[in-house]
Design a protein around this motif. Structure first.
Motif, PDB file in Angstrom:
ATOM      1  N   LEU A 199     102.092  56.722  -7.279  1.00 23.90           N
ATOM      2  CA  LEU A 199     101.732  56.055  -8.504  1.00 23.90           C
ATOM      3  C   LEU A 199     102.089  56.743  -9.807  1.00 23.90           C
ATOM      4  O   LEU A 199     102.651  55.942 -10.831  1.00 23.90           O
ATOM      5  N   LEU A 200     102.036  57.932  -9.736  1.00 23.09           N
ATOM      6  CA  LEU A 200     102.081  58.813 -11.014  1.00 23.09           C
ATOM      7  C   LEU A 200     103.909  58.887 -11.375  1.00 23.09           C
ATOM      8  O   LEU A 200     104.030  58.598 -12.490  1.00 23.09           O
ATOM      9  N   ILE A 201     104.596  58.838 -10.105  1.00 23.53           N
ATOM     10  CA  ILE A 201     106.095  58.869 -10.475  1.00 23.53           C
ATOM     11  C   ILE A 201     106.568  57.515 -10.934  1.00 23.53           C
ATOM     12  O   ILE A 201     107.303  57.354 -11.737  1.00 23.53           O
ATOM     13  N   GLY A 202     105.900  56.401 -10.308  1.00 21.40           N
ATOM     14  CA  GLY A 202     106.487  55.009 -10.920  1.00 21.40           C
ATOM     15  C   GLY A 202     106.079  54.778 -12.381  1.00 21.40           C
ATOM     16  O   GLY A 202     106.792  54.288 -13.100  1.00 21.40           O
ATOM     17  N   THR A 203     104.866  55.275 -12.724  1.00 19.59           N
ATOM     18  CA  THR A 203     104.226  54.887 -14.282  1.00 19.59           C
ATOM     19  C   THR A 203     105.232  55.885 -14.829  1.00 19.59           C
ATOM     20  O   THR A 203     105.399  55.204 -15.899  1.00 19.59           O
ATOM     21  N   LEU A 204     105.892  56.849 -14.436  1.00 21.48           N
ATOM     22  CA  LEU A 204     106.484  57.764 -15.426  1.00 21.48           C
ATOM     23  C   LEU A 204     107.692  57.025 -15.578  1.00 21.48           C
ATOM     24  O   LEU A 204     108.568  57.136 -16.744  1.00 21.48           O
ATOM     25  N   LEU A 205     108.205  56.446 -14.318  1.00 18.87           N
ATOM     26  CA  LEU A 205     109.665  55.740 -14.598  1.00 18.87           C
ATOM     27  C   LEU A 205     109.479  54.696 -15.646  1.00 18.87           C
ATOM     28  O   LEU A 205     110.488  54.412 -16.270  1.00 18.87           O
ATOM     29  N   CYS A 206     108.402  53.928 -15.456  1.00 21.13           N
ATOM     30  CA  CYS A 206     108.124  52.779 -16.674  1.00 21.13           C
ATOM     31  C   CYS A 206     108.078  53.345 -17.858  1.00 21.13           C
ATOM     32  O   CYS A 206     108.638  52.764 -18.898  1.00 21.13           O
ATOM     33  N   ALA A 207     107.396  54.577 -18.275  1.00 21.17           N
ATOM     34  CA  ALA A 207     107.447  55.073 -19.669  1.00 21.17           C
ATOM     35  C   ALA A 207     108.851  55.550 -20.129  1.00 21.17           C
ATOM     36  O   ALA A 207     108.978  55.501 -21.342  1.00 21.17           O
ATOM     37  N   LEU A 208     109.587  55.752 -19.132  1.00 23.79           N
ATOM     38  CA  LEU A 208     111.023  56.361 -19.498  1.00 23.79           C
ATOM     39  C   LEU A 208     112.265  55.373 -19.517  1.00 23.79           C
ATOM     40  O   LEU A 208     113.244  55.648 -19.807  1.00 23.79           O
ATOM     41  N   ALA A 209     111.838  54.256 -19.027  1.00 25.16           N
ATOM     42  CA  ALA A 209     112.732  53.108 -18.662  1.00 25.16           C
ATOM     43  C   ALA A 209     113.486  52.652 -19.892  1.00 25.16           C
ATOM     44  O   ALA A 209     113.054  52.108 -20.759  1.00 25.16           O
ATOM     45  N   PRO A 210     114.900  53.010 -19.642  1.00 29.09           N
ATOM     46  CA  PRO A 210     115.863  52.354 -20.651  1.00 29.09           C
ATOM     47  C   PRO A 210     116.397  50.888 -20.296  1.00 29.09           C
ATOM     48  O   PRO A 210     116.962  50.397 -21.403  1.00 29.09           O
ATOM     49  N   ASP A 211     115.986  50.407 -19.217  1.00 28.53           N
ATOM     50  CA  ASP A 211     116.534  49.427 -18.878  1.00 28.53           C
ATOM     51  C   ASP A 211     115.751  48.480 -17.918  1.00 28.53           C
ATOM     52  O   ASP A 211     114.813  49.231 -17.335  1.00 28.53           O
ATOM     53  N   ASN A 212     116.043  47.415 -17.673  1.00 29.81           N
ATOM     54  CA  ASN A 212     115.221  46.552 -16.644  1.00 29.81           C
ATOM     55  C   ASN A 212     115.286  47.131 -15.110  1.00 29.81           C
ATOM     56  O   ASN A 212     114.436  46.983 -14.443  1.00 29.81           O
TER      57      ASN A 212
END
Length: 383
Positions: free
Chosen positions: A73-86
């Protein structure tokens, strides 16, 4: 308290993005349907993961599944925070769904391991009330934080919150010896098939499936309706969507008070006419934003009262395999009904008359389910 916090993990990650769907669509250059699909991807992954996590939880206990789930869950949330694209955002949402399966199932089964009778009923109702409060806060939080930090900044706040829950859960959940439960694929498939063939199981599950379907349909549809038809801003949308969530809280409080005096089956029946009131409001007062929100609030009131009813009754039906039973209900709920909600939104016209018909059909299905349980499990009438 741990059950409340674990329940909030899934709620927050699923709901704080709802008011900012139009912003996500603009930022990632997505159509309305594509941005909704980003949200639905979370629910689909959560549903699929529960089919695996539920039996593993019954066999190995809460602690190892909790640790694995929180890390994902933490890894997924971090990716959403840093997401540069869809693409990155989509991967983050998928990991969030996979990681949320553990806290969702543990929150629903933790209390039944330690409490029974009136204390268990009261505790489950309290968890439902807390979940309702989270649902009220989440849209406002999403709209407010998005106006301050942008929609990606929401994820940074969630990461801090999830780290706290991880440390708190590790201090309370203990390791236990594995149970002699077969979890090979064929054995699980046969077990799930046996559960799914039970009419009472399906009827009980509908108390969770049908309100969730209505909730998801309206959560996906309402932000666009409020902004495109009634001219709401993103911040106003987040504030407006708090009103329906108040209905969720009132329904949970209603169940909490009444469970001391009457059975959950009676609570389900007494709340049912509220769905008809909602359908009529959508039909007759569709030109007023407040009326639309109140009609949605009526649905959420039913949802709030049905959730503790479902949790208690499914525990009575499968007392020794609550994790597996809840996993199957959750998987079907999210894999099937979330997709149906998304598909409905693809063709749902910009009028509330169709919503009225949808609510009326769902109300009829719930009444049929209640009657089936009453006939086949009459003793549930007294629990």
């Amino acid at each position: 308290m741990l059950a409340v916090l674990l329940m909030s993990c899934s709620q927050l990650v699923s709901q704080v993005y709802m008011p900012v769907l139009p912003d996500i669509a603009d930022s990632l250059m997505l159509s309305n349907g594509q941005s909704q699909a980003m949200i639905i991807s979370y629910f689909i992954t959560l549903g699929a993961a529960q089919l695996i996590v539920g039996p593993l939880r019954d066999k190995y206990g809460d602690r190892p599944l909790f640790i694995a789930g929180q890390i994902i869950l933490l890894i997924g949330t971090l990716l959403c925070a840093l997401a540069p694209d869809n693409g990155t955002f989509l991967i983050g949402r998928i990991l969030q769904g996979a990681g949320s399966a553990s806290p969702v199932l543990i929150s629903r089964t933790l209390l039944a391991q330690r409490l029974s009778g009136a204390k268990l009923k009261s505790a489950m109702a309290t968890v439902a009330i807390s979940a309702s409060v989270t649902a009220i806060i989440a849209p406002l939080l999403g709209g407010m934080l998005s106006s301050w930090f942008g929609w990606q900044g929401l994820s940074l706040v969630l990461i801090t919150y999830y780290l706290f829950i991880t440390l708190f859960g590790l201090s309370l959940l203990k390791t236990r010896a594995p149970q002699p439960i077969a979890i090979n694929p064929m054995s699980l498939i046969r077990h799930y098939q046996n559960m799914a063939r039970c009419q009472v199981f399906l009827s009980l599950a509908s108390f969770k499936w049908v309100p969730t379907f209505l909730y998801l349909t309206l959560q996906l549809h309402l932000p666009f309706l409020l902004q495109e038809r009634f001219g709401f801003t993103t911040s106003q949308t987040g504030q407006a969507m708090m009103l329906p969530m108040v209905g969720l809280l009132l329904g949970a409080v209603f169940a909490k008070v009444l469970q001391r005096h009457v059975s959950y089956m009676k609570i389900v029946l007494w709340l049912w006419p509220v769905l008809l009131m909602s359908a009529l409001t959508f039909l007759l007062a569709s030109d007023h934003a407040l009326a639309v929100l109140l009609a949605y609030a009526a649905i959420m009131l039913v949802f709030g009262g049905y959730f503790p009813s479902y949790m208690h009754l499914i525990g009575l039906l499968h007392p020794t395999q609550a994790g597996t039973a809840n996993a199957l209900v959750g998987a079907i709920e999210l894999l099937i009904f979330s997709v149906i909600a998304w598909l409905v939104n693809l063709w749902l016209p910009d009028n509330t008359q169709t919503l009225s018909l949808l609510v009326a059909v769902c109300a009829a299905l719930l009444l049929l389910s209640w009657r089936t349980i009453r006939i086949q499990r009459p003793h549930f009438e007294h629990t």
